[in-house]
Enzyme design. Structure first.
Site, short mmCIF file in Angstrom:
data_model
loop_
_atom_site.label_atom_id
_atom_site.label_comp_id
_atom_site.label_asym_id
_atom_site.label_seq_id
_atom_site.Cartn_x
_atom_site.Cartn_y
_atom_site.Cartn_z
N LYS A 90 -4.62 -1.37 -2.74
CA LYS A 90 -4.94 -1.69 -1.34
C LYS A 90 -6.30 -1.17 -0.95
O LYS A 90 -7.04 -1.84 -0.21
CB LYS A 90 -3.86 -1.09 -0.43
CG LYS A 90 -2.49 -1.66 -0.73
CD LYS A 90 -1.63 -1.81 0.50
CE LYS A 90 -0.39 -2.61 0.14
NZ LYS A 90 0.47 -2.87 1.31
N GLU A 92 -4.27 4.24 8.15
CA GLU A 92 -4.74 3.01 8.76
C GLU A 92 -4.44 3.09 10.24
O GLU A 92 -3.36 3.58 10.62
CB GLU A 92 -4.01 1.83 8.14
CG GLU A 92 -4.77 0.52 8.14
CD GLU A 92 -4.01 -0.52 7.34
OE1 GLU A 92 -4.45 -0.87 6.24
OE2 GLU A 92 -2.94 -0.97 7.84
N ARG A 118 -0.54 -14.17 -5.89
CA ARG A 118 0.56 -14.96 -6.46
C ARG A 118 0.87 -16.13 -5.54
O ARG A 118 0.36 -16.20 -4.43
CB ARG A 118 1.82 -14.09 -6.55
CG ARG A 118 2.21 -13.57 -5.18
CD ARG A 118 3.63 -13.04 -5.10
NE ARG A 118 4.05 -12.97 -3.70
CZ ARG A 118 3.85 -11.91 -2.93
NH1 ARG A 118 3.20 -10.86 -3.38
NH2 ARG A 118 4.27 -11.93 -1.67
#
Lengths: 508, 173, 508, 173
Positions: A117, A204, A296
């Site tokens: 991430k 975050e 994906r």
């Protein structure tokens, strides 16, 4: 790169979905199965099927060595990973490449890069795409609470603690004040450690009422990247998407241009190929932040297919073959009508969404205009306890959102699954919710609604229904119905007995 | 034919009589005209009309699936799943009581899995709906709760233990 | 005109289709059924169901008095006729109107006018639309052979004799020389007389290699008429459509403009409202001729829905309510992708397409991207012998014709109907025919192909299949399969025994 | 277990033996390794491999529906419907002959309907495939044909007559 025979390293509806795409393109298919999946639909539909081990994923669907071995034994020249399992595992992508198999997905390097991430955040920043303010480096156990507290000051409260290797809400904690930070940090690290084998987390800023908006994209091996009209994925339960739609009511045309071109530049920034998705948080003020990239095909890809007319799995295969993307980028960001998807799970919504494995005794799937059902379930099948309990994705298309919702409501009413509990009653409720219908929601919507319902049953209706049930039961006896719909395979005694009891108790 | 039909807490007296090609069905005294047709061993098509209100025209597709115990049925009408216990009149009360889970409440595992957390200890007083044990299965943690208030008399599992479907996890009295 | 509760004066898949449309619009539905349809899907899906009589259509689905009576008893305020049965019967439309019921279709006057082929021809001529050269007045028994021969001279040979009240190829004869005319005239008149109660016929020039192209249109009660991109319906067996697609490979954009605007002007000419279809013959040289107008929703309407994104049944209802057509006429003549439909019948293609009524023991319906199944069949249902043997319409959509065909082939492979014979093997064969795939066909295509095959079996494959069947049969015994899938209703002994014998004999 | 399996004209000797969890199936001497799983009472999932050629990996879904006569099955593989007559070895030949319709051919009505045309008379010689009687049912005229060449010995219906399913229409010898 030739793609003439594809091994599908997955199970359930997505394996069936990929088999159908291969059929369309005249490509042979090889299914794999764990012990309990021997008679599963994907095994029956594929041209070939090979066993890959016992039921626990670690011993079957996650066994890279076995899968490569089967691919070679069966003469497959390509591998489709589906989603989940090894779909975002760079080692698997690399192992395929090393074995001379075409991996139908992005490069191992892209998977690895966007799998972190923090690295993904840096890529987004480099591409000039806004990210949620936060720490740019992983905070492993070596980083002290004091240091983390200092970083937190710079970001501001409330903030989120997230696992670097994370996903699906695991290793995630909200922190509203410095006092809570140390405890939350410990909890998040241990959860992340046990879930992903990596306890590193990052900070975050917490966006208070965000929508989850994502942009599907395709990239070929000739430098072309195409981004599609967005998907609205804010309807989540415990951080798991349950309803997705496209387009989003919260995304006007100009914003759509910005988020799609931003998505494309992130993909170009990392030389991304094949299918992928950029996830954003959309703030109430219309500002958007890069969240992560999924390297994906996604569960919810059908809603994009329905509004774009593009078969994403066909393109995954064509891209893997080295073909050039010939889609008109201007056309695919203009939605044709509206599409919505409900993920139907083998869970009992009236029992805290407890998994409800067992045997499907009867199945009636909806049909008719604007309805699509992507499912791995058939009558007589046992829904195993070892894997994700999703049994079907029900998708409805309409000329506009109103028509799409009407058709979804109709389809949900037609859908019948007997023998196990499903989340169908939950969706019937959700599609009558005035706030949902009006598009007034963010990612906290479902959890708040559920909390406010305080466990009131979904599978509900007029008291009159009980009278009708009594009439049906009596006439069933009189007319001599079958005493059991059980087939030759193992009965579902324990779960069903348990459910029966639980229901009786719940009704006290 | 006369049946006692238990749904939820309430047992209904259901009297079924032939009426030509159709049926007259009285539920706790309310009389319905019912036309019934079989589609397959589990599926019925009912056309229901309330005596004196309308002809038997309301279409009610019903699926009746038999459970493990005699008389235990899962009846699906109007998209709902209703667990029903049916017996010829006279023999319902006891089975009804059993199905209603009277007496000590034995919390059992709904499916094989791993106990990840035990939230209570013997002697604890618990509220209805309070979490007792958390079991992980199907990649998800599932909190199993007390169906009614009481005192925990025993806890038969420890954290990390694997359990089979139906295994007793705790008993509340 | 309010439409809040609709009686559907039909059965089978079209009744189900209309019920679904009503559901979408929140409209209550009343089904009707003959004795053998008591447990049919449309009965189970509707909100209400009422009996209308014994099995022969004349005694049930064609009983105007009974249907009006049921509509009033049930409190319905509108009637949808579906197709077939009373859909094009002006007396029924008038009876509904007189009873204060909204007839969801054109006016009785329009049905009556366009129901007469000669009147329809005159309307087309008045609208400036070309018609096949022929006689403009009905030739009843009073017209002598000599007179007919004289008219024939003016038209030229070969020519067609057609029943004025005709349809479905009945009372139709081709005449290649004057010598054949008297005999053909006698035959056509008697056939027309017994089939339609009207022995009048008319003459028409025979177009040697025509395509059957038709244009769907909608007209509201405010003078707006919208015509849709054409349907290609040349794939017919014995004058019965079996495969339809949209758009047609034989219709370039400029021709599309001409045939759609011609269709719209015919509709305006007769003040047409609701859904209707203009049928054309398309000659090899690109010239087109008005053939007839169908004043109803058609079997093949889904292919138009798939390429236009418009729900035609929704619009039938909205128009009947008096709403204004808001469709963009420019948009609906531009096809979005390509759609194709196969009409799946309970017929045995390997036995001269003999009807194959009986009980459906197992049913597996295809799903997945681009596939739609409009069906009235379910497991356990008996396909009755009294009505049209169509059990399903399978429709596939694709971004282009190639993809649509690929998906149709995939869907046909997934489709399983056990217990009765169906035309599935025929379609699997047709979709592999190189001429069909290349679009090289006219209305004589199927009959010619069938003739050239001289009864070679469709349900065919490698000899290896028989080995696999032997293995399956043996293991079925060893594993103790059910000895009969029969349910509680009557078994299908005679037909199935008959088929068995026929098969065994055929294989001599 | 050993079976005689009649498909079309040809009877196959099928020998089935357990091989661990799977099976060894010999068809007229050709040996296959077969892994078989039941989905429901009529549906099988077979994985088939030819001995020495490959593992049992070819996926063959099969549906086996029982007919009226003992041993008469309809087997569906690869989208095909194959009528099969199976019996334990030794008792197949006679039933096989019957199924193959030896002896006089009795033309029967496939479904109830109305005879609209009779195309032959007793004494006529007919070719295989020649139309004998036209029956109208399901709104369509259906020409029933001779399965093999021969002489019409009797016609038991007249035009306009209604016939039930299975009714004998004519006999060809």
């Amino acid at each position: 790169m030739p793609v003439t025979k594809v091994l599908i390293a997955n199970r359930g509806e997505i394996a069936v979905r990929v088999i159908r795409a291969c059929r369309d393109l005249g490509i042979a298919t090889v299914a794999v199965y764990s012990e309990c999946d021997r008679a599963a639909l994907h095994v029956r539909m594929a041209d070939e099927a090979w066993p890959v081990g016992p039921n626990p994923p670690r011993e079957s669907y996650l066994r890279i060595d076995t899968l490569i071995d089967v691919a070679q034994k069966s003469g497959a020249d390509a591998v489709h990973p589906g989603y989940g399992f090894l779909a975002e595992n760079e080692d698997f992508a690399r192992a395929c490449r090393d074995a001379g198999l075409t991996f139908i997905g992005p490069s191992a390097e892209a998977i690895e890069l966007m799998g972190s991430k923090t690295a993904a955040r840096q890529a987004a920043i480099a591409a000039g795409v806004p990210v949620v303010p936060g720490t740019e480096t992983p905070l492993d156990a070596s980083v002290t609470d004091a240091e983390v507290l200092r970083m937190a000051e710079g970001i501001g409260y409330p903030l989120m603690l997230k696992a670097v290797a994370g996903g699906g809400g695991k290793g995630m904690r909200m922190v509203s004040s410095p006092a809570d930070l140390p405890g939350a940090l410990r909890a998040a690290r241990s959860e992340a450690g046990s879930a992903f084998g990596d306890s590193a987390v990052y900070l975050e800023r917490r966006i208070m009422h965000p929508r989850h908006i994502e942009v599907q994209l395709l990239g070929d091996h000739h430098g072309t990247v195409v981004a599609f009209v967005e998907r609205e994925c804010s309807i989540q339960r415990r951080h798991q998407k349950v309803i997705e739609e496209s387009p989003s009511l919260a995304v006007p045309v100009d914003l759509r241009r910005r988020i799609t071109s931003a998505a494309a530049s992130v993909a170009r920034q990392v030389g991304y190929t094949n299918a992928g998705t950029i996830e954003y948080l959309l703030d109430e003020d219309g500002s958007f932040y890069f969240l992560e990239m999924n390297t994906r095909l996604q569960v919810e890809h059908p809603v994009t297919e329905m509004v774009s007319g593009v078969d994403l799995v066909h393109w995954q295969i064509r891209i893997a073959r080295g073909e050039r993307l010939t889609l008109d980028p201007e056309a695919v960001i203009v939605p044709r009508g509206h599409a919505i998807e409900c993920r139907i799970y083998a869970e009992d919504p009236d029992n805290n969404f407890l998994p409800s494995p067992g045997r499907i005794l009867k199945l009636r799937v909806p049909h008719g205009p604007g309805v699509r059902d992507d499912s791995g379930a058939t009558e007589g099948l046992e829904v195993p306890i070892f894997y994700d309990p999703m049994i079907s994705k029900l998708i409805a298309w309409g000329d506009d959102r109103t028509q799409a919702l009407a058709r979804m409501r109709r389809a949900l009413r037609e859908y019948e699954v007997h023998g196990i509990k499903t989340t169908l009653p939950f969706f019937r409720w959700a599609l009558d919710d005035p706030d949902f219908l009006a598009g007034r929601f963010d990612t906290t919507f479902i959890d708040q609604k559920l909390a406010s319902r305080a466990g009131a049953p979904f599978d509900t209706g007029p008291a009159n229904d009980e009278t009708l049930a009594a009439i049906a039961a009596a006439l069933h006896q009189v007319l001599g119905g079958q005493t059991a719909e059980r087939g030759p395979t193992a009965p579902v005694a324990p779960p069903s007995r348990w459910r029966q009891q639980a229901r009786a108790e719940a009704s006290r | 034919m006369q049946y006692d039909v238990l749904i939820g807490e309430h047992t209904r007296k259901v009297v079924v009589q032939r009426a030509g090609a159709a049926w007259t069905v009285a539920v706790d005294g309310t009389v319905f005209d019912v036309d019934a047709a079989r589609v397959d061993g589990a599926t019925l098509s009912l056309l229901v009309g309330q005596r004196g209100v309308a002809g038997p025209s309301r279409s009610v597709p019903a699926v009746v699936v038999s459970g493990k115990m005699p008389g235990a049925l899962a009846v699906h009408v109007n998209g709902r799943q209703l667990p029903v216990t049916i017996s010829e009149s006279g023999r319902a009360r006891r089975r009804g009581a059993a199905a209603a889970g009277a007496g000590p409440q034995r919390l059992t595992a709904p499916m094989p899995g791993k106990v990840v957390r035990v939230l209570v200890a013997p002697g604890d007083d618990v509220e209805a709906g309070q979490g007792l044990v958390v079991v992980e299965a199907m990649k998800m943690e599932n909190e199993l709760r007390a169906a009614k208030a009481g005192r925990v008399v025993s806890v038969s599992v420890i954290e990390g233990q694997s359990v089979d479907a139906g295994a007793v996890l705790a008993v509340v009295e």
